[in-house]
Design an enzyme around this catalytic site. Sequence first.
Site, PDB file in Angstrom:
ATOM      1  N   LYS A  71       0.851  -1.185   0.000  1.00 38.07           N
ATOM      2  CA  LYS A  71       0.000   0.000   0.000  1.00 38.07           C
ATOM      3  C   LYS A  71       0.891   1.241   0.000  1.00 38.07           C
ATOM      4  O   LYS A  71       1.897   1.277   0.715  1.00 38.07           O
ATOM      5  CB  LYS A  71      -0.895   0.003   1.242  1.00 38.07           C
ATOM      6  CG  LYS A  71      -1.799  -1.216   1.323  1.00 38.07           C
ATOM      7  CD  LYS A  71      -2.866  -1.204   0.239  1.00 38.07           C
ATOM      8  CE  LYS A  71      -3.818  -2.383   0.384  1.00 38.07           C
ATOM      9  NZ  LYS A  71      -4.920  -2.297  -0.603  1.00 38.07           N
TER      10      LYS A  71
ATOM     11  N   ASP B 262      -0.147  -0.006  -4.522  1.00 41.44           N
ATOM     12  CA  ASP B 262      -1.600   0.211  -4.504  1.00 41.44           C
ATOM     13  C   ASP B 262      -1.900   1.499  -3.752  1.00 41.44           C
ATOM     14  O   ASP B 262      -1.637   1.599  -2.557  1.00 41.44           O
ATOM     15  CB  ASP B 262      -2.264  -0.979  -3.804  1.00 41.44           C
ATOM     16  CG  ASP B 262      -3.784  -0.875  -3.750  1.00 41.44           C
ATOM     17  OD1 ASP B 262      -4.343   0.145  -4.198  1.00 41.44           O
ATOM     18  OD2 ASP B 262      -4.411  -1.829  -3.260  1.00 41.44           O
TER      19      ASP B 262
ATOM     20  N   GLU C 135      -1.828   0.326  -8.628  1.00 38.99           N
ATOM     21  CA  GLU C 135      -3.241  -0.057  -8.517  1.00 38.99           C
ATOM     22  C   GLU C 135      -4.057   1.110  -7.977  1.00 38.99           C
ATOM     23  O   GLU C 135      -3.611   1.813  -7.070  1.00 38.99           O
ATOM     24  CB  GLU C 135      -3.333  -1.253  -7.573  1.00 38.99           C
ATOM     25  CG  GLU C 135      -4.734  -1.765  -7.334  1.00 38.99           C
ATOM     26  CD  GLU C 135      -4.712  -3.096  -6.566  1.00 38.99           C
ATOM     27  OE1 GLU C 135      -3.746  -3.874  -6.727  1.00 38.99           O
ATOM     28  OE2 GLU C 135      -5.655  -3.344  -5.789  1.00 38.99           O
TER      29      GLU C 135
ATOM     30  N   GLU D 214     -11.413  -2.978  -8.149  1.00 39.77           N
ATOM     31  CA  GLU D 214     -12.133  -3.448  -6.962  1.00 39.77           C
ATOM     32  C   GLU D 214     -13.310  -2.541  -6.616  1.00 39.77           C
ATOM     33  O   GLU D 214     -14.260  -2.988  -5.991  1.00 39.77           O
ATOM     34  CB  GLU D 214     -11.193  -3.588  -5.759  1.00 39.77           C
ATOM     35  CG  GLU D 214     -10.720  -2.281  -5.181  1.00 39.77           C
ATOM     36  CD  GLU D 214      -9.795  -2.481  -3.975  1.00 39.77           C
ATOM     37  OE1 GLU D 214      -8.601  -2.730  -4.206  1.00 39.77           O
ATOM     38  OE2 GLU D 214     -10.251  -2.378  -2.833  1.00 39.77           O
TER      39      GLU D 214
ATOM     40  N   ASP E 148     -14.051  -7.784  -8.887  1.00 34.94           N
ATOM     41  CA  ASP E 148     -14.361  -8.129  -7.499  1.00 34.94           C
ATOM     42  C   ASP E 148     -15.626  -8.978  -7.530  1.00 34.94           C
ATOM     43  O   ASP E 148     -16.576  -8.661  -8.251  1.00 34.94           O
ATOM     44  CB  ASP E 148     -14.570  -6.842  -6.701  1.00 34.94           C
ATOM     45  CG  ASP E 148     -14.916  -7.092  -5.248  1.00 34.94           C
ATOM     46  OD1 ASP E 148     -14.042  -6.877  -4.391  1.00 34.94           O
ATOM     47  OD2 ASP E 148     -16.062  -7.496  -4.958  1.00 34.94           O
TER      48      ASP E 148
ATOM     49  N   HIS F 123      -9.422  -8.709  -7.434  1.00 32.94           N
ATOM     50  CA  HIS F 123      -9.300  -8.202  -6.070  1.00 32.94           C
ATOM     51  C   HIS F 123      -9.822  -9.260  -5.111  1.00 32.94           C
ATOM     52  O   HIS F 123     -10.815  -9.930  -5.386  1.00 32.94           O
ATOM     53  CB  HIS F 123     -10.149  -6.941  -5.925  1.00 32.94           C
ATOM     54  CG  HIS F 123     -10.285  -6.462  -4.509  1.00 32.94           C
ATOM     55  ND1 HIS F 123     -11.473  -6.455  -3.824  1.00 32.94           N
ATOM     56  CD2 HIS F 123      -9.355  -5.965  -3.651  1.00 32.94           C
ATOM     57  CE1 HIS F 123     -11.286  -5.964  -2.610  1.00 32.94           C
ATOM     58  NE2 HIS F 123     -10.009  -5.659  -2.470  1.00 32.94           N
TER      59      HIS F 123
END
Lengths: 447, 447
Positions: free
Chosen positions: A224, A252, A278, A305, A328, A355
């Site tokens: 992240k 991400d 992402e 997602e 997702d 995701h």
Amino acid sequence: MPDPTARITSIDTYDVRFPTSRELDGSDAMNPDPDYSAAYLVLRTSAADGHEGHGFTFTIGRGNDVQVAAIDALRGHVVGRSVVELCADPGVLYRDLVGDSQLRWLGPEKGVMHMAIGAVVNAVWDLAAKREGKPLWRLLADAAPAWLVSQVDFRYLTDALTPDEALELLTKGKQGAAERAADLLRRGYPAYTTSPGWLGYSDEKLTRLAEEAVADGFTQIKLKVGADLDDDIRRCRTARAAVGPDIRMAIDANQRWDVAEAVEWTNALAEFDPYWIEEPTSPDDVLGHAAVRRGVHPVKVATGEHVQNRIVFKQLLQAEAVDFLQLDAARVAGVNENLAILLLAAKFGVPVCPHAGGVGLCELVQHLSMFDYVALSGTTEDRVVEFVDHLHEHFLDPVMIDRGHYRAPTEPGFSATMRQSSLDAYRYPDGAFWAADLAAPTPEARA
Amino acid sequence: MPDPTARITSIDTYDVRFPTSRELDGSDAMNPDPDYSAAYLVLRTSAADGHEGHGFTFTIGRGNDVQVAAIDALRGHVVGRSVVELCADPGVLYRDLVGDSQLRWLGPEKGVMHMAIGAVVNAVWDLAAKREGKPLWRLLADAAPAWLVSQVDFRYLTDALTPDEALELLTKGKQGAAERAADLLRRGYPAYTTSPGWLGYSDEKLTRLAEEAVADGFTQIKLKVGADLDDDIRRCRTARAAVGPDIRMAIDANQRWDVAEAVEWTNALAEFDPYWIEEPTSPDDVLGHAAVRRGVHPVKVATGEHVQNRIVFKQLLQAEAVDFLQLDAARVAGVNENLAILLLAAKFGVPVCPHAGGVGLCELVQHLSMFDYVALSGTTEDRVVEFVDHLHEHFLDPVMIDRGHYRAPTEPGFSATMRQSSLDAYRYPDGAFWAADLAAPTPEARA
């Protein structure tokens, strides 16, 4: 011989919440303190086989009650339906739900109401697969191409994908399907792991978990980013040092940036060789994603997602805005809409890397990627399903990871069934855990 | 001197539904039988002035309860706030609501949760305007440009509109504002009417209502299309014959078509000189609208009543997909997000022709267009606000139409306050009307 008179007798709903915010599991730049939750439902029938259909929407805490209310609002469309007819053609219910002219106003096809439809539709597929005695991926892979096409709503898609093209893709997907199914049962489906990379973790924890991921056989991890650039540089350097040069390292941003900032920030991390960026910006911003993709090359762009429906995915593909499509299992209107999305990706030749994580999303989405491999795209090249090692213990048929691969489920159904003991403990606010927790005199005294 | 200790003490919510489906008022190709409804709320305070803030989400029946549940989920963000601080800077609450990291998962910024935020934010503006003693359009037009800029969330917009550009637009908008305000109070704001054109009406009713519209001073009407091409040809011919060649006649497909069908169908009606085609396809399909616009020239393209947020409007403008931007007062996150949308339209030079009708949408949206005229775009050229003559009798300060123009409101507030007697009668399912109706022995015995 199935009982032709069996009916859906009830939809029971549950507001289930897990107190994950206390461990900073799942923390990212936009979601600092999620309590992973599920607006959960059980379809019960009058059939003698006793099978139930389970489904859910994943949320991260507050608002899970609103999501439950939305599922409750669909009850009248479902209860009383013939079980045989429903399971033989889930597309009928899917179209009825999406097409309800009054409920449609609340979207259309997006947000709370759409996710509620997804939960119900997925529960029907769970029921159908259990009654068929097959894991869902197998039910889909065994299905006739024309029947699969009949499950898709092509409204708003025909400028990019027609029913005839879909039929052609699925017919081609049948070639070699038996061999691929055997291969899947042997090797599993490639996974990557996000477990090391949550923002709230220390560098030591990041290093340890990244090293463990490589030792466990994963060839891709994800970090992240997006809260603080200096932190991100340090964390990317730390992670790259831990995994070495040959492991793919995705990053991400969880929608944190505007377009220009996304380009600058990603390029500032380029020296650590990120594989994809992402969710660089809003999931609604097709043109923004396309601009980011042009600006960060050779870093690739992934998103999905939070993409609300097949219509936005269509445009992401038309605009050449993504290198990887991250569907997702529970954001859109269930298996039917995800069939459309898989077909769009196949048409445009973009790999699907779903995701997962949350509550039960790994359990669901593995089936979709496995179907895609066996009977549609026919390959796992550049395809990985996200894996996060949280909360699987609450499911009756949890995912199994083996040397960085999802093992193919063999139990009948969609792997969606939560343990009754977990429902009892984590139902909010009256389950055993929450009743005790909310009665605690101070936050410090809580679990 | 306002009481600095005053707080918001409650949000009271109401599920209000009107049985409009029984008259086919509001029927179109996607919405054959709407029961116009409002998820309605009242903010009450401890201030001695007794002012309340009223707001609502418009829905068309089923699901209105889900929308109420979503408003209820926001209560904790609002109750207890300082009234003085809230009204001095509604942007703080708007950002807190949109940014709630857990609720955000249910959108982000779209659908049920986002509309609930819009209802609450609009109620705050209603309260602020009442306390200021001004109609909302006047409060906005009198505000300092820098303060208005501070009310906008520029996240995801800066590739199209920066705060500096917004400040420049609003500063320029101040020039001549006093003269335009005087002109507005004299002439009102141009309207067009949809009342003749509902799909469920007979040709005779269409003709009669179209002739009445022209006699009443309207220079534009609108017809619903998209259910059956032969019917549409007959209805367009009928309407054109009724109004003559000089009245603008818009057509509205309510999202009924895919791209190719939209182009073909619109061009098949071109001989009747339609002014714009509205919602030719999915409101999510930016690229689709752009393709339709290229295909139907010289017919213009309008959309927006179902556009979920400023990010999609941004792209519709970037992609040159619309000739007219039809913002809705209650679909997005209230006045704050609509300020962003008005600024985007001004930046791109696209006229704003708001969606209205429903329950109370005319009452709300007139304020936004009047602000736009007085203090932003500075013109009413090619700009009209939709008018539908339904349900205004339920509002304390209903819109007033005079020779095809909305008269500028002079009462303080956002014109959002519904009569208590209407709330009492049409609260679902326990208001007086519904209690009697639902107790009737047969559908035929109902009202």
